[in-house]
Write a protein that holds these residues in place. Sequence first.
Motif, mmCIF file in Angstrom:
data_model
loop_
_atom_site.group_PDB
_atom_site.id
_atom_site.type_symbol
_atom_site.label_atom_id
_atom_site.label_comp_id
_atom_site.label_asym_id
_atom_site.label_seq_id
_atom_site.Cartn_x
_atom_site.Cartn_y
_atom_site.Cartn_z
ATOM 1 N N THR A 1 1.346 7.277 -6.777
ATOM 2 C CA THR A 1 0.104 7.877 -7.261
ATOM 3 C C THR A 1 0.177 9.397 -7.125
ATOM 4 O OG1 THR A 1 -0.918 7.621 -5.080
ATOM 5 C CG2 THR A 1 -1.316 5.868 -6.679
ATOM 6 N N ALA B 1 -5.297 9.253 -3.237
ATOM 7 C CA ALA B 1 -4.084 8.550 -2.820
ATOM 8 C C ALA B 1 -4.141 8.252 -1.321
ATOM 9 C CB ALA B 1 -2.857 9.383 -3.145
ATOM 10 N N VAL C 1 0.836 -1.202 0.000
ATOM 11 C CA VAL C 1 0.000 0.000 0.000
ATOM 12 C C VAL C 1 0.868 1.248 0.000
ATOM 13 C CG1 VAL C 1 -1.650 1.327 1.389
ATOM 14 C CG2 VAL C 1 -2.005 -1.107 1.037
ATOM 15 N N TRP C 2 1.951 1.246 0.782
ATOM 16 C CA TRP C 2 2.829 2.414 0.841
ATOM 17 C C TRP C 2 3.516 2.651 -0.512
ATOM 18 C CZ3 TRP C 2 3.286 6.574 3.551
ATOM 19 C CH2 TRP C 2 4.392 7.378 3.372
ATOM 20 N N LEU D 1 -7.742 3.170 4.231
ATOM 21 C CA LEU D 1 -8.423 1.876 4.216
ATOM 22 C C LEU D 1 -7.532 0.760 4.756
ATOM 23 C CD1 LEU D 1 -10.365 1.998 0.835
ATOM 24 C CD2 LEU D 1 -11.312 2.101 3.148
ATOM 25 N N ALA D 2 -6.235 0.842 4.494
ATOM 26 C CA ALA D 2 -5.307 -0.183 4.982
ATOM 27 C C ALA D 2 -5.155 -0.136 6.497
ATOM 28 C CB ALA D 2 -3.953 -0.025 4.311
ATOM 29 N N GLY E 1 -6.221 4.891 0.036
ATOM 30 C CA GLY E 1 -5.594 3.583 0.210
ATOM 31 C C GLY E 1 -4.936 3.434 1.567
ATOM 32 N N ASP F 1 2.453 1.721 -3.418
ATOM 33 C CA ASP F 1 1.413 2.199 -4.325
ATOM 34 C C ASP F 1 1.101 3.675 -4.066
ATOM 35 O OD1 ASP F 1 -0.641 1.691 -6.377
ATOM 36 O OD2 ASP F 1 -2.053 2.003 -4.713
ATOM 37 N N PHE F 2 1.059 4.054 -2.804
ATOM 38 C CA PHE F 2 0.793 5.437 -2.426
ATOM 39 C C PHE F 2 1.854 6.381 -2.979
ATOM 40 C CE2 PHE F 2 1.832 8.785 0.716
ATOM 41 C CZ PHE F 2 0.697 9.570 0.588
#
Length: 117
Positions: free
Chosen positions: A25, A31, A18-19, A37-38, A34, A21-22
């Motif tokens: 983005t 951004a 997740v990090w 939500l995680a 995510g 991916d963050f």
Amino acid sequence: MRWTYVPPSLYLAFALYVWIDFTRTAHDGLANLGLLLATLPVTAVGLLLTSALGKTSFVLIPSGLGYYTAHAIYFWPSALLIAALLYGICSTLDRLWRRALRSAQLGPDRHEEAGEG
């Protein structure tokens, strides 16, 4: 390796994904979604605090720092806290499971012989 370590390890691997991916983005509100939500349990507490304090911005993400720094200060302690809670829950369940198995192996007659009945 006991299964107690598996859920926290999987969660931390997910948090790392997740990090990453963050960081790849655009710097917009989606951004952040995510990350929030995680770390949903911590996010819920943060939303309650934000509402109780009457703030308009999320209180657990500090302002005045760089974009990634502010989000890292929120995300990584939150992810580590959730992993620790997962470990605690799994460890407790493991202990209860082992105790139940030991109790079942002893049986009702052996409890009396062991002085437990």
